[in-house]
Design a protein around this motif. Sequence first.
Motif, PDB file in Angstrom:
ATOM      1  N   MET A   7       4.500 -16.823  -0.853  1.00 17.99           N
ATOM      2  CA  MET A   7       3.365 -16.739   0.069  1.00 17.99           C
ATOM      3  C   MET A   7       3.765 -16.009   1.345  1.00 17.99           C
ATOM      4  SD  MET A   7       1.421 -20.419  -0.123  1.00 17.99           S
ATOM      5  CE  MET A   7       0.234 -19.857   1.093  1.00 17.99           C
ATOM      6  N   GLY A   8       5.003 -16.247   1.800  1.00 17.05           N
ATOM      7  CA  GLY A   8       5.487 -15.560   2.993  1.00 17.05           C
ATOM      8  C   GLY A   8       5.560 -14.056   2.788  1.00 17.05           C
ATOM      9  N   ILE A   9       6.063 -13.638   1.635  1.00 22.01           N
ATOM     10  CA  ILE A   9       6.136 -12.205   1.321  1.00 22.01           C
ATOM     11  C   ILE A   9       4.738 -11.596   1.287  1.00 22.01           C
ATOM     12  CG2 ILE A   9       6.732 -10.521  -0.470  1.00 22.01           C
ATOM     13  CD1 ILE A   9       9.053 -12.376  -1.252  1.00 22.01           C
ATOM     14  N   ALA A  10       3.814 -12.286   0.583  1.00 17.05           N
ATOM     15  CA  ALA A  10       2.437 -11.788   0.493  1.00 17.05           C
ATOM     16  C   ALA A  10       1.788 -11.741   1.866  1.00 17.05           C
ATOM     17  CB  ALA A  10       1.622 -12.684  -0.451  1.00 17.05           C
ATOM     18  N   GLY A  11       2.048 -12.759   2.687  1.00 11.27           N
ATOM     19  CA  GLY A  11       1.468 -12.795   4.027  1.00 11.27           C
ATOM     20  C   GLY A  11       1.951 -11.647   4.886  1.00 11.27           C
ATOM     21  N   GLN A  12       3.232 -11.335   4.806  1.00  7.17           N
ATOM     22  CA  GLN A  12       3.770 -10.230   5.599  1.00  7.17           C
ATOM     23  C   GLN A  12       3.229  -8.889   5.133  1.00  7.17           C
ATOM     24  OE1 GLN A  12       8.002 -10.277   6.345  1.00  7.17           O
ATOM     25  NE2 GLN A  12       8.077 -12.512   6.419  1.00  7.17           N
ATOM     26  N   ILE A  13       3.059  -8.746   3.825  1.00  5.96           N
ATOM     27  CA  ILE A  13       2.467  -7.505   3.312  1.00  5.96           C
ATOM     28  C   ILE A  13       1.028  -7.371   3.791  1.00  5.96           C
ATOM     29  CG2 ILE A  13       1.739  -6.281   1.225  1.00  5.96           C
ATOM     30  CD1 ILE A  13       4.163  -7.484  -0.193  1.00  5.96           C
ATOM     31  N   GLY A  14       0.284  -8.488   3.769  1.00  5.09           N
ATOM     32  CA  GLY A  14      -1.096  -8.472   4.254  1.00  5.09           C
ATOM     33  C   GLY A  14      -1.172  -8.098   5.716  1.00  5.09           C
ATOM     34  N   ASP A  15      -0.237  -8.618   6.512  1.00  4.07           N
ATOM     35  CA  ASP A  15      -0.178  -8.293   7.940  1.00  4.07           C
ATOM     36  C   ASP A  15       0.092  -6.808   8.143  1.00  4.07           C
ATOM     37  OD1 ASP A  15       0.077  -8.301  10.647  1.00  4.07           O
ATOM     38  OD2 ASP A  15       1.731  -9.702  10.755  1.00  4.07           O
ATOM     39  N   LEU A  16       1.032  -6.262   7.380  1.00  6.15           N
ATOM     40  CA  LEU A  16       1.367  -4.847   7.500  1.00  6.15           C
ATOM     41  C   LEU A  16       0.212  -3.947   7.052  1.00  6.15           C
ATOM     42  CD1 LEU A  16       5.056  -4.981   6.195  1.00  6.15           C
ATOM     43  CD2 LEU A  16       4.333  -4.349   8.509  1.00  6.15           C
ATOM     44  N   MET A  17      -0.498  -4.373   6.008  1.00  7.94           N
ATOM     45  CA  MET A  17      -1.644  -3.589   5.537  1.00  7.94           C
ATOM     46  C   MET A  17      -2.705  -3.467   6.629  1.00  7.94           C
ATOM     47  SD  MET A  17      -2.170  -4.934   1.613  1.00  7.94           S
ATOM     48  CE  MET A  17      -3.816  -4.256   1.561  1.00  7.94           C
ATOM     49  N   GLU A  18      -3.014  -4.592   7.244  1.00 11.28           N
ATOM     50  CA  GLU A  18      -4.043  -4.569   8.294  1.00 11.28           C
ATOM     51  C   GLU A  18      -3.572  -3.753   9.491  1.00 11.28           C
ATOM     52  OE1 GLU A  18      -6.699  -6.228  11.543  1.00 11.28           O
ATOM     53  OE2 GLU A  18      -4.547  -6.521  11.367  1.00 11.28           O
ATOM     54  N   SER A  19      -2.269  -3.828   9.804  1.00 10.53           N
ATOM     55  CA  SER A  19      -1.717  -3.008  10.887  1.00 10.53           C
ATOM     56  C   SER A  19      -1.841  -1.526  10.560  1.00 10.53           C
ATOM     57  CB  SER A  19      -0.242  -3.365  11.113  1.00 10.53           C
ATOM     58  OG  SER A  19      -0.099  -4.689  11.588  1.00 10.53           O
ATOM     59  N   ALA A  20      -1.649  -1.188   9.294  1.00 11.53           N
ATOM     60  CA  ALA A  20      -1.775   0.208   8.870  1.00 11.53           C
ATOM     61  C   ALA A  20      -3.218   0.692   9.032  1.00 11.53           C
ATOM     62  CB  ALA A  20      -1.322   0.359   7.416  1.00 11.53           C
ATOM     63  N   PHE A  21      -4.185  -0.184   8.703  1.00 15.99           N
ATOM     64  CA  PHE A  21      -5.593   0.187   8.872  1.00 15.99           C
ATOM     65  C   PHE A  21      -5.886   0.502  10.341  1.00 15.99           C
ATOM     66  CE2 PHE A  21      -6.704  -2.767   5.095  1.00 15.99           C
ATOM     67  CZ  PHE A  21      -6.355  -1.767   4.201  1.00 15.99           C
ATOM     68  N   LYS A  22      -5.400  -0.349  11.233  1.00 17.18           N
ATOM     69  CA  LYS A  22      -5.646  -0.140  12.664  1.00 17.18           C
ATOM     70  C   LYS A  22      -4.909   1.096  13.175  1.00 17.18           C
ATOM     71  CE  LYS A  22      -4.371  -4.312  13.894  1.00 17.18           C
ATOM     72  NZ  LYS A  22      -4.094  -5.512  14.718  1.00 17.18           N
ATOM     73  N   ARG A  23      -3.670   1.274  12.751  1.00 17.71           N
ATOM     74  CA  ARG A  23      -2.887   2.419  13.232  1.00 17.71           C
ATOM     75  C   ARG A  23      -3.505   3.739  12.759  1.00 17.71           C
ATOM     76  NH1 ARG A  23       1.536   3.227  15.981  1.00 17.71           N
ATOM     77  NH2 ARG A  23       1.670   0.981  16.254  1.00 17.71           N
ATOM     78  N   ALA A  24      -4.087   3.727  11.563  1.00 18.83           N
ATOM     79  CA  ALA A  24      -4.713   4.950  11.043  1.00 18.83           C
ATOM     80  C   ALA A  24      -5.864   5.393  11.940  1.00 18.83           C
ATOM     81  CB  ALA A  24      -5.218   4.712   9.619  1.00 18.83           C
TER      82      ALA A  24
END
Length: 295
Positions: A240-257
């Motif tokens: 769950m921790g791995i999935a949570g961190q990936i989810g956090d990074l995905m959303e950060s990528a959306f904002k950074r784009a």
Amino acid sequence: MLKTRLITAAVFSAVIIYILSFSPASLFYPLFVTVTTISIFLSGTEFAALRWNILDGTSAIEQPRPKLKAKHFAVGFSYAFLIISFSVSCIIFAQEPQKILIIPISWTFLCLFISAALIYRRANDMHTASNKLLNVIAGFIYLALPAACLTSLSLIHFEGSYRSAQLYFCLATVFMGDTGAYFIGSKFGKHKLIPKVSPKKSIEGALGGLFFSGLTALILAKLFNLPFPPWFSIVVGVCMGIAGQIGDLMESAFKRAGGYKDSGHLLPGHGGFLDRIDSLILGIPVAFLFFSLYK
């Protein structure tokens, strides 16, 4: 700002705790589905705004967050109503599980047909229009599917465990992983994780977050009397921790784009709803998978 942030957190936490622990048994599921639906509606609206503003070229203008328009709320509603249709189907077809997906799938295809007609009818550029439609489809997978997993997870109960133990387990495991990653990263972070996506996140912080997720899962499984052996609790927590961190990074990528700092301003003092649930988006389906297999 801090006062507003604390008040919002206190109110939101109180509502969640009431529903999970103190609401009447007959109202628990409807209330939980209602809160989940509202969260997905607002998060879906922000997601549509993040992705569509980039395609519309709005992101070229420096803004702290994307502007929300009526069409973004319409997309958010399409995701939210899928949760309602799925939850109603679970009740109507409780004795015929093979029919549960009939209404949600019908709603999804109806939304896609309407979206395609409206998007292409008003499009000046077929490339942009196609990307907008693909983003609508992506939202059903990215937001609505995990929310359906969450409502299904709320119905799982292990004999002898405390009420809503599985939900407290999942929420605390993901959020403690985020907290651990922040503090470990702030103190010991030296090696950047993915600097192009999130410059402040470090490998040390990520590993610290996984340690906190595994430890939290181990403690809560024992505290809430969940029938998991220690090794299983740790595996679930780390995954769950791995999935949570990936989810956090995905959303950060959306904002950074799009060059945005926050996904929105719908949560006073906290920015956007999507900013608050980004780790849960991928963490919840992982938890649902493990809990269902163990059940």
